[in-house]
Design an enzyme around this catalytic site. Structure first.
Site, PDB file in Angstrom:
ATOM      1  N   HIS A   1       8.539  -5.503  -1.228  1.00 55.37           N
ATOM      2  CA  HIS A   1       7.627  -6.445  -1.888  1.00 55.37           C
ATOM      3  C   HIS A   1       6.810  -5.772  -2.991  1.00 55.37           C
ATOM      4  O   HIS A   1       5.783  -6.297  -3.404  1.00 55.37           O
ATOM      5  CB  HIS A   1       6.710  -7.120  -0.858  1.00 55.37           C
ATOM      6  CG  HIS A   1       7.438  -8.071   0.051  1.00 55.37           C
ATOM      7  ND1 HIS A   1       6.888  -8.574   1.218  1.00 55.37           N
ATOM      8  CD2 HIS A   1       8.680  -8.625  -0.044  1.00 55.37           C
ATOM      9  CE1 HIS A   1       7.766  -9.380   1.800  1.00 55.37           C
ATOM     10  NE2 HIS A   1       8.858  -9.432   1.063  1.00 55.37           N
TER      11      HIS A   1
ATOM     12  N   ASP B   1       0.852  -1.200   0.000  1.00 54.91           N
ATOM     13  CA  ASP B   1       0.000   0.000   0.000  1.00 54.91           C
ATOM     14  C   ASP B   1       0.888   1.250   0.000  1.00 54.91           C
ATOM     15  O   ASP B   1       2.118   1.155   0.103  1.00 54.91           O
ATOM     16  CB  ASP B   1      -0.971  -0.020   1.209  1.00 54.91           C
ATOM     17  CG  ASP B   1      -0.252   0.062   2.559  1.00 54.91           C
ATOM     18  OD1 ASP B   1       0.618   0.940   2.731  1.00 54.91           O
ATOM     19  OD2 ASP B   1      -0.566  -0.746   3.460  1.00 54.91           O
TER      20      ASP B   1
HETATM   21  C1  BJW Z   1      -0.629  -5.658  14.449  1.00 51.90           C
HETATM   22  C2  BJW Z   1      -1.848  -5.040  14.406  1.00 51.90           C
HETATM   23  C3  BJW Z   1      -1.901  -3.763  14.943  1.00 51.90           C
HETATM   24  C4  BJW Z   1      -2.138  -6.934  13.540  1.00 51.90           C
HETATM   25  N1  BJW Z   1      -0.802  -3.219  15.449  1.00 51.90           N
HETATM   26  N2  BJW Z   1       0.456  -5.111  14.969  1.00 51.90           N
HETATM   27  C5  BJW Z   1      11.975 -21.992   4.100  1.00 51.90           C
HETATM   28  C6  BJW Z   1      12.677 -21.343   5.114  1.00 51.90           C
HETATM   29  C7  BJW Z   1      13.033 -19.990   4.995  1.00 51.90           C
HETATM   30  C8  BJW Z   1      12.693 -19.253   3.847  1.00 51.90           C
HETATM   31  C9  BJW Z   1      11.995 -19.921   2.856  1.00 51.90           C
HETATM   32  C10 BJW Z   1      11.641 -21.253   2.995  1.00 51.90           C
HETATM   33  N3  BJW Z   1      10.954 -21.606   1.866  1.00 51.90           N
HETATM   34  C11 BJW Z   1      10.866 -20.533   1.043  1.00 51.90           C
HETATM   35  C12 BJW Z   1      11.497 -19.492   1.640  1.00 51.90           C
HETATM   36  C13 BJW Z   1      11.604 -18.101   1.117  1.00 51.90           C
HETATM   37  C14 BJW Z   1      10.253 -17.412   1.106  1.00 51.90           C
HETATM   38  C15 BJW Z   1       9.637 -17.486   2.507  1.00 51.90           C
HETATM   39  O1  BJW Z   1       9.974 -16.718   3.396  1.00 51.90           O
HETATM   40  N4  BJW Z   1       8.693 -18.398   2.719  1.00 51.90           N
HETATM   41  C16 BJW Z   1       8.079 -18.564   4.032  1.00 51.90           C
HETATM   42  C17 BJW Z   1       6.646 -18.995   3.847  1.00 51.90           C
HETATM   43  C18 BJW Z   1       8.922 -19.508   4.857  1.00 51.90           C
HETATM   44  N5  BJW Z   1      10.509 -16.037   0.730  1.00 51.90           N
HETATM   45  C19 BJW Z   1      10.544 -15.650  -0.530  1.00 51.90           C
HETATM   46  O2  BJW Z   1      10.291 -16.421  -1.448  1.00 51.90           O
HETATM   47  C20 BJW Z   1      10.970 -14.235  -0.798  1.00 51.90           C
HETATM   48  N6  BJW Z   1      12.012 -14.223  -1.748  1.00 51.90           N
HETATM   49  C21 BJW Z   1      13.227 -14.723  -1.473  1.00 51.90           C
HETATM   50  O3  BJW Z   1      13.511 -15.212  -0.394  1.00 51.90           O
HETATM   51  O4  BJW Z   1      14.113 -14.595  -2.533  1.00 51.90           O
HETATM   52  C22 BJW Z   1      15.451 -15.098  -2.345  1.00 51.90           C
HETATM   53  C23 BJW Z   1      16.391 -13.937  -2.144  1.00 51.90           C
HETATM   54  C24 BJW Z   1      16.270 -13.131  -1.036  1.00 51.90           C
HETATM   55  C25 BJW Z   1      17.152 -12.063  -0.834  1.00 51.90           C
HETATM   56  C26 BJW Z   1      18.149 -11.827  -1.742  1.00 51.90           C
HETATM   57  C27 BJW Z   1      18.276 -12.641  -2.876  1.00 51.90           C
HETATM   58  C28 BJW Z   1      17.383 -13.697  -3.063  1.00 51.90           C
HETATM   59  C29 BJW Z   1       9.813 -13.410  -1.365  1.00 51.90           C
HETATM   60  C30 BJW Z   1       8.728 -13.199  -0.365  1.00 51.90           C
HETATM   61  C31 BJW Z   1       7.546 -12.478  -1.009  1.00 51.90           C
HETATM   62  C32 BJW Z   1       6.391 -12.284  -0.040  1.00 51.90           C
HETATM   63  N7  BJW Z   1       5.276 -11.774  -0.765  1.00 51.90           N
HETATM   64  C33 BJW Z   1       4.046 -11.440  -0.043  1.00 51.90           C
HETATM   65  C34 BJW Z   1       2.898 -11.162  -1.057  1.00 51.90           C
HETATM   66  C35 BJW Z   1       3.246 -10.074  -2.081  1.00 51.90           C
HETATM   67  C36 BJW Z   1       2.764  -8.723  -1.736  1.00 51.90           C
HETATM   68  C37 BJW Z   1       1.273  -8.686  -1.355  1.00 51.90           C
HETATM   69  O5  BJW Z   1       0.439  -9.410  -1.926  1.00 51.90           O
HETATM   70  O6  BJW Z   1       0.936  -7.873  -0.485  1.00 51.90           O
HETATM   71  O7  BJW Z   1       4.270 -10.312   0.809  1.00 51.90           O
HETATM   72  S1  BJW Z   1       3.491 -12.730   1.081  1.00 51.90           S
HETATM   73  C38 BJW Z   1       2.872 -11.625   2.315  1.00 51.90           C
HETATM   74  O8  BJW Z   1       3.639 -11.854   3.531  1.00 51.90           O
HETATM   75  C39 BJW Z   1       3.228 -10.202   1.819  1.00 51.90           C
HETATM   76  C40 BJW Z   1       3.760  -9.589   3.086  1.00 51.90           C
HETATM   77  O9  BJW Z   1       4.563  -8.469   2.785  1.00 51.90           O
HETATM   78  C41 BJW Z   1       4.489 -10.728   3.753  1.00 51.90           C
HETATM   79  C42 BJW Z   1       4.722 -10.560   5.232  1.00 51.90           C
HETATM   80  O10 BJW Z   1       3.503 -10.496   5.932  1.00 51.90           O
HETATM   81  P1  BJW Z   1       3.373  -9.529   7.193  1.00 51.90           P
HETATM   82  O11 BJW Z   1       3.484  -8.123   6.757  1.00 51.90           O
HETATM   83  O12 BJW Z   1       4.299  -9.976   8.265  1.00 51.90           O
HETATM   84  O13 BJW Z   1       1.840  -9.759   7.604  1.00 51.90           O
HETATM   85  P2  BJW Z   1       1.200 -10.881   8.568  1.00 51.90           P
HETATM   86  O14 BJW Z   1      -0.259 -10.906   8.322  1.00 51.90           O
HETATM   87  O15 BJW Z   1       1.914 -12.176   8.472  1.00 51.90           O
HETATM   88  O16 BJW Z   1       1.498 -10.325  10.048  1.00 51.90           O
HETATM   89  C43 BJW Z   1       0.884  -9.160  10.545  1.00 51.90           C
HETATM   90  C44 BJW Z   1       1.347  -8.944  11.977  1.00 51.90           C
HETATM   91  O17 BJW Z   1       0.807  -7.732  12.441  1.00 51.90           O
HETATM   92  C45 BJW Z   1       0.877 -10.057  12.939  1.00 51.90           C
HETATM   93  O18 BJW Z   1       1.981 -10.479  13.748  1.00 51.90           O
HETATM   94  C46 BJW Z   1      -0.171  -9.367  13.797  1.00 51.90           C
HETATM   95  O19 BJW Z   1      -0.170  -9.808  15.144  1.00 51.90           O
HETATM   96  C47 BJW Z   1       0.279  -7.927  13.727  1.00 51.90           C
HETATM   97  N8  BJW Z   1      -0.809  -6.968  13.860  1.00 51.90           N
HETATM   98  N9  BJW Z   1      -2.772  -5.949  13.808  1.00 51.90           N
HETATM   99  C48 BJW Z   1       0.360  -3.961  15.445  1.00 51.90           C
HETATM  100  N10 BJW Z   1      -3.087  -3.090  14.965  1.00 51.90           N
END
Ligand code: BJW
Ligand code: ZN
Length: 234
Positions: A105, A90
């Site tokens: 992202h 956003d």
């Molecule tokens: C509050 C609140 C309030 C609520 N006040 N707080 C195995 C082990 C390790 C890694 C991997 C693995 N297998 C694969 C991987 C890598 C993979 C990965 O991490 N997978 C996991 C599932 C394990 N990662 C990737 O593939 C990434 N790329 C990569 O690693 O490339 C290699 C590389 C890296 C670096 C250099 C060179 C090469 C890419 C990741 C892409 C993520 N994309 C998304 C979607 C796209 C955008 C979109 O649609 O919006 O991004 S997924 C989604 O999750 C989105 C978010 O940005 C991301 C993180 O989520 P976020 O922001 O943490 O949200 P939530 O909902 O999870 O948490 C919200 C929090 O707020 C909660 O804790 C609540 O409690 C809190 N909260 N209200 C304060 N009022």
């Protein structure tokens, strides 16, 4: 003092933008892992485009909250010594007044052409597969980073973490890498680390300090404290 702030979906929750992994974090029954991959897009491009079209349309009806505005206030105070790295697609940091923001992202308000790689500003839908303004191909996808793709700006982020004095993570579950590993990188670089989140994140034990509650309350209070601390060195 050099400060790196990482933000996630939790900072925009109080603006009415749904998070991914809380109880209301499903979209039409899909987990984000089902719709945010290149494989999902290849299999069901219309479904994935609608997921982003819905979120792009909803953006027009939400406003930045006290947490976004507090970070903009901190930027006014710290200038170039603050870097905001957001996982959010956003534009609420910018609308809250911040300018030093890296969208690792990607951005909902941009489209990426799979034919010519152009990244173009985009406010309308993409599910009707409009032509690319650059090359005319009907290959526009959301300019966001899906699982398995390389996040944007990694070089600048790593460099900032290596020279950070303070790393603060706000509103992220710590479930997605590489962002989930930033706290360890900052710790290795000698930075103080602080988590501000509704509840302990998956990586909460990596932080030197953690405060739990709503970002709209925690972030302004933390910014006030930091500005007071830096403004009155004792
Ligand atoms: C509050 C609140 C309030 C609520 N006040 N707080 C195995 C082990 C390790 C890694 C991997 C693995 N297998 C694969 C991987 C890598 C993979 C990965 O991490 N997978 C996991 C599932 C394990 N990662 C990737 O593939 C990434 N790329 C990569 O690693 O490339 C290699 C590389 C890296 C670096 C250099 C060179 C090469 C890419 C990741 C892409 C993520 N994309 C998304 C979607 C796209 C955008 C979109 O649609 O919006 O991004 S997924 C989604 O999750 C989105 C978010 O940005 C991301 C993180 O989520 P976020 O922001 O943490 O949200 P939530 O909902 O999870 O948490 C919200 C929090 O707020 C909660 O804790 C609540 O409690 C809190 N909260 N209200 C304060 N009022
Ligand atoms: Zn193109």
């Amino acid at each position: 003092m050099k400060v790196v702030v990482l933000t996630g979906a939790g900072i925009s929750a109080e603006s009415g933008v749904p998070t991914f992994r809380d109880s209301d974090g499903l979209w039409e029954g899909h987990h984000v892992e089902d719709v945010a991959t290149p494989e999902a897009y290849d299999l069901q491009p219309g479904v994935v485009q609608r997921f982003y079209d819905d979120r792009r349309a909803a953006l027009a009806g939400v406003e930045p909250n006290a947490a976004h505005r507090a970070l903009a206030r901190l930027e006014e105070f710290l200038g170039d010594d603050l870097l905001i790295v957001t996982q959010n697609i956003d534009d609420l940091h910018e609308r809250g007044g911040a300018t030093r923001v890296l969208h690792m992202h990607g951005e909902l308000l941009k489209a990426l052409c799979r034919a010519c790689q152009a990244r173009v500003p985009w406010t309308g839908p993409l599910s009707d597969f409009p032509p690319c303004p650059g090359c005319g191909a009907t290959e526009l996808r959301p300019d966001v980073v899906w699982f398995g793709e390389v996040p944007y700006e990694m070089e600048r982020i790593v460099e900032a973490l290596e020279s950070a004095d303070l790393f603060v993570s706000i509103g992220t579950s710590g479930a997605v890498y590489p962002a989930a590993g930033f706290v360890q990188a900052a710790t290795r670089a000698g930075a103080r680390t602080l988590e501000l989140n509704l509840m302990p994140s998956e990586g909460t034990h990596w932080f030197r300090e953690a405060r739990h509650g709503r970002a709209g309350e925690l972030v302004p209070a933390w910014v006030d404290d930091l500005i007071a601390e830096l403004g009155n060195p004792s």
